[in-house]
Design a protein around this motif. Structure first.
Motif, PDB file in Angstrom:
ATOM      1  N   LYS A  24      11.355 -30.322 -38.034  1.00  0.00           N
ATOM      2  CA  LYS A  24      11.770 -29.097 -38.710  1.00  0.00           C
ATOM      3  C   LYS A  24      10.620 -28.366 -39.404  1.00  0.00           C
ATOM      4  N   GLU A  25       9.549 -29.108 -39.752  1.00  0.00           N
ATOM      5  CA  GLU A  25       8.424 -28.451 -40.421  1.00  0.00           C
ATOM      6  C   GLU A  25       7.504 -27.713 -39.456  1.00  0.00           C
ATOM      7  N   THR A  26       7.783 -27.783 -38.159  1.00  0.00           N
ATOM      8  CA  THR A  26       6.948 -27.096 -37.168  1.00  0.00           C
ATOM      9  C   THR A  26       7.084 -25.582 -37.311  1.00  0.00           C
ATOM     10  N   LYS A  27       5.948 -24.886 -37.255  1.00  0.00           N
ATOM     11  CA  LYS A  27       5.954 -23.426 -37.251  1.00  0.00           C
ATOM     12  C   LYS A  27       5.653 -22.935 -35.841  1.00  0.00           C
ATOM     13  N   PHE A  28       6.439 -21.979 -35.377  1.00  0.00           N
ATOM     14  CA  PHE A  28       6.271 -21.426 -34.038  1.00  0.00           C
ATOM     15  C   PHE A  28       5.869 -19.953 -34.119  1.00  0.00           C
ATOM     16  N   LEU A  29       4.769 -19.615 -33.439  1.00  0.00           N
ATOM     17  CA  LEU A  29       4.316 -18.233 -33.312  1.00  0.00           C
ATOM     18  C   LEU A  29       4.367 -17.888 -31.828  1.00  0.00           C
ATOM     19  N   THR A  30       5.041 -16.825 -31.470  1.00  0.00           N
ATOM     20  CA  THR A  30       5.151 -16.450 -30.066  1.00  0.00           C
ATOM     21  C   THR A  30       4.459 -15.110 -29.819  1.00  0.00           C
ATOM     22  N   VAL A  31       3.883 -14.991 -28.624  1.00  0.00           N
ATOM     23  CA  VAL A  31       3.149 -13.784 -28.258  1.00  0.00           C
ATOM     24  C   VAL A  31       3.735 -13.235 -26.959  1.00  0.00           C
ATOM     25  N   GLY A  32       4.241 -12.006 -26.999  1.00  0.00           N
ATOM     26  CA  GLY A  32       4.785 -11.395 -25.794  1.00  0.00           C
ATOM     27  C   GLY A  32       6.302 -11.336 -25.788  1.00  0.00           C
ATOM     28  N   ALA A  33       6.831 -10.413 -24.983  1.00  0.00           N
ATOM     29  CA  ALA A  33       8.277 -10.176 -24.945  1.00  0.00           C
ATOM     30  C   ALA A  33       9.052 -11.362 -24.382  1.00  0.00           C
ATOM     31  N   LEU A  34       8.483 -12.070 -23.408  1.00  0.00           N
ATOM     32  CA  LEU A  34       9.189 -13.219 -22.836  1.00  0.00           C
ATOM     33  C   LEU A  34       9.139 -14.424 -23.765  1.00  0.00           C
ATOM     34  N   ALA A  35       7.972 -14.665 -24.335  1.00  0.00           N
ATOM     35  CA  ALA A  35       7.851 -15.781 -25.278  1.00  0.00           C
ATOM     36  C   ALA A  35       8.758 -15.570 -26.491  1.00  0.00           C
ATOM     37  N   GLU A  36       9.040 -14.325 -26.809  1.00  0.00           N
ATOM     38  CA  GLU A  36       9.953 -14.029 -27.919  1.00  0.00           C
ATOM     39  C   GLU A  36      11.326 -14.659 -27.675  1.00  0.00           C
ATOM     40  N   LYS A  37      11.732 -14.752 -26.398  1.00  0.00           N
ATOM     41  CA  LYS A  37      13.018 -15.358 -26.069  1.00  0.00           C
ATOM     42  C   LYS A  37      13.024 -16.852 -26.400  1.00  0.00           C
ATOM     43  N   ILE A  38      11.861 -17.510 -26.224  1.00  0.00           N
ATOM     44  CA  ILE A  38      11.740 -18.910 -26.660  1.00  0.00           C
ATOM     45  C   ILE A  38      11.982 -18.977 -28.166  1.00  0.00           C
ATOM     46  N   GLY A  39      11.329 -18.075 -28.874  1.00  0.00           N
ATOM     47  CA  GLY A  39      11.443 -18.045 -30.330  1.00  0.00           C
ATOM     48  C   GLY A  39      12.850 -17.776 -30.823  1.00  0.00           C
ATOM     49  N   GLU A  40      13.572 -16.932 -30.122  1.00  0.00           N
ATOM     50  CA  GLU A  40      14.946 -16.619 -30.524  1.00  0.00           C
ATOM     51  C   GLU A  40      15.818 -17.867 -30.513  1.00  0.00           C
ATOM     52  N   GLU A  41      15.635 -18.718 -29.509  1.00  0.00           N
ATOM     53  CA  GLU A  41      16.410 -19.959 -29.444  1.00  0.00           C
ATOM     54  C   GLU A  41      15.997 -20.940 -30.537  1.00  0.00           C
ATOM     55  N   LEU A  42      14.707 -20.999 -30.824  1.00  0.00           N
ATOM     56  CA  LEU A  42      14.226 -21.873 -31.898  1.00  0.00           C
ATOM     57  C   LEU A  42      14.731 -21.390 -33.254  1.00  0.00           C
ATOM     58  N   LEU A  43      14.781 -20.077 -33.414  1.00  0.00           N
ATOM     59  CA  LEU A  43      15.269 -19.486 -34.662  1.00  0.00           C
ATOM     60  C   LEU A  43      16.726 -19.861 -34.899  1.00  0.00           C
ATOM     61  N   LYS A  44      17.519 -19.898 -33.840  1.00  0.00           N
ATOM     62  CA  LYS A  44      18.928 -20.288 -33.951  1.00  0.00           C
ATOM     63  C   LYS A  44      19.080 -21.702 -34.493  1.00  0.00           C
ATOM     64  N   SER A  45      18.075 -22.535 -34.202  1.00  0.00           N
ATOM     65  CA  SER A  45      18.121 -23.937 -34.649  1.00  0.00           C
ATOM     66  C   SER A  45      17.461 -24.141 -36.006  1.00  0.00           C
ATOM     67  N   GLY A  46      17.085 -23.054 -36.647  1.00  0.00           N
ATOM     68  CA  GLY A  46      16.570 -23.129 -38.011  1.00  0.00           C
ATOM     69  C   GLY A  46      15.070 -23.293 -38.160  1.00  0.00           C
TER      70      GLY A  46
END
Length: 443
Positions: A374-396
């Motif tokens: 849970k302490e992991t920080k995720f930085l995404t670059v680009g419109a497609l990678a943003e979709k990865i981030g959206e799912e991670l954001l849902k999980s807190g």
């Protein structure tokens, strides 16, 4: 390697338009920039270039003659050879030399991990044999020819990496390489945008058995699609990380048990352990001792942009951005997160995933969220990678998205504590090396 006129004519069924009439031996060159005096120029052609336009330039630089697909005769040339297709001529000459020297020939392909596996196989085989390998990732038809023509008369083992962008390409490479052993690392979703389905990807990878020596073996990842499409009458060896007991993993080190024997690697990650299994199996097929295989694996080191660690501006950067697909991204991110405290992960777009690219990026986010701390920080670059981030954001998880490498680099400098370890993963087209350069400029 050099060839005389008779060998060239025999190898590629060329028509001799102009004959020097000597037994001298000549090197084949395809590049006017590096051609040497006495070489024979073989002009290659592509969608955007025609090497035959540079025949005159090759002669000016010292070439003794040239290949052509026309009736063109230049006075400065002492040898002129006509062929229907210069690439097929090049491949045919490579096959002639491979048959003449007759090294143990190993072909390697896969959706991911093929270059790493090639390097591991090279490290292992070099313990017993004088070994040559594909340079870097030069894994197309031209790379095959360059690799084979680079061997010496005492080469005992030849390792050829085979890449592809569509059906039929690995079949062509196999036809001219005539491998004794073939390795398929996996059949994942890389290039699904070009091939359309996972079945087609497995079919394309399985083409490696087209000209595989029946007295050799296919060594492949235990994958149901590969088992269905890799039609080979000889021995088939299936390996999997599920056959492994991981004894220890830490930064830059793995120890594991495989079929009752303990092995070590100077690299972390279960995906690296799985890649090493192909090298282990091949080593035993070639009657290498356990000690030779162990020594070879310990000598393996990742190549550029594959888990490449560098200290910059007070941070430790791990650059694994040579390439990325859903399988390799999930595996490498999971490994990183489990090995480092307070991890920071920078993810970029994955390329060539076709019409389902958004869903495939989202699926990566879902899978990473299952194992990430849970302490992991995720930085995404680009419109497609943003979709990865959206799912991670849902999980807190902590997630921020950026449009480009400059913006994410500036955010790191302004907001990430010095001393943190930062992991970079993206397709090569994202040019994540720019992040390293930006941070270096702000030291």
């Amino acid at each position: 390697m050099k060839f005389n006129e008779k060998e060239i004519l025999s190898a590629c069924n060329a028509e001799l338009i102009k004959n020097l009439g000597s037994d001298d031996r000549f090197r084949i060159s395809t590049d006017t920039r590096t051609i040497k005096k006495g070489d024979i120029y073989l002009p290659l052609k592509g969608e955007s270039f025609d090497g035959e336009k540079f025949i005159g330039q090759a002669l000016e630089k010292g070439a003794i003659g040239y290949f052509t697909t026309s009736e063109q005769v230049l006075d400065d040339a002492k040898i002129i050879l006509k062929v229907e297709n210069t690439l097929i001529a090049y491949l045919s000459i490579a096959r002639y030399l491979r048959q003449k020297i007759n090294p143990i020939t190993v072909a390697i392909t896969g959706s991911s991990g093929k270059t790493t596996t090639k390097e591991m196989v090279y490290s292992v085989l070099s313990e017993k044999f004088k070994t040559q390998k594909t340079f870097s990732n030069h894994n197309n038809e031209i790379g095959l020819c360059q690799t084979v023509l680079g061997i010496s008369e005492d080469t005992e083992a030849l390792i050829i990496e085979m890449g592809m962008r569509g059906l039929g390409e690995i079949e062509l490479l196999s036809k001219y390489a005539e491998p004794d052993y073939a390795i398929i690392t996996n059949a994942g979703s890389a290039h699904i945008g070009r091939l359309g389905s996972l079945d087609n990807i497995a079919k394309a990878k399985s083409e490696i058995v087209t000209a595989l020596n029946e007295n050799g073996a296919l060594i492949a990842n235990d994958n149901e699609r590969l088992k269905r499409f890799a039609q080979f009458s000889g021995e088939k060896i299936w390996y999997s990380i599920n056959q492994v007991q991981v004894l220890e993993q830490k930064r830059g080190y793995s120890k594991f048990l495989y079929k009752g024997i303990e092995y070590e690697l100077n690299v972390e990650g279960e995906y690296n352990i799985e890649n090493s299994l192909a090298a282990i199996e091949l080593g035993y097929k070639l009657k290498m001792s356990t000690d030779e295989i162990k020594r070879g694996l310990l000598k393996y080191r990742p190549i550029e942009k594959r888990w490449e660690e560098e200290k910059i501006a007070g941070y430790t950067l791990i650059n694994d951005s040579y390439n990325a697909n859903p399988e390799s991204m999930k595996a490498s991110v999971s490994t990183f997160i489990n090995l480092y405290k307070t991890p920071v992960v920078v993810l970029g777009n994955m390329g060539e995933l076709g019409e389902n690219e958004i869903e495939l990026h989202r699926a990566v986010g879902v899978e990473i969220a299952k194992t990430a701390k849970k302490e992991t920080k995720f930085l995404t670059v680009g419109a497609l990678a943003e979709k990865i981030g959206e799912e991670l954001l849902k999980s807190g998880f902590f997630v921020k998205n950026f449009e480009n490498n400059a913006n994410v680099s500036q955010y790191i400098l302004d907001n990430i504590d010095v001393g943190c370890t930062i992991f970079l993963k993206a397709s090569r087209s994202m040019k994540f090396e720019e992040i390293l350069e930006y941070l270096k400029g702000r030291k």
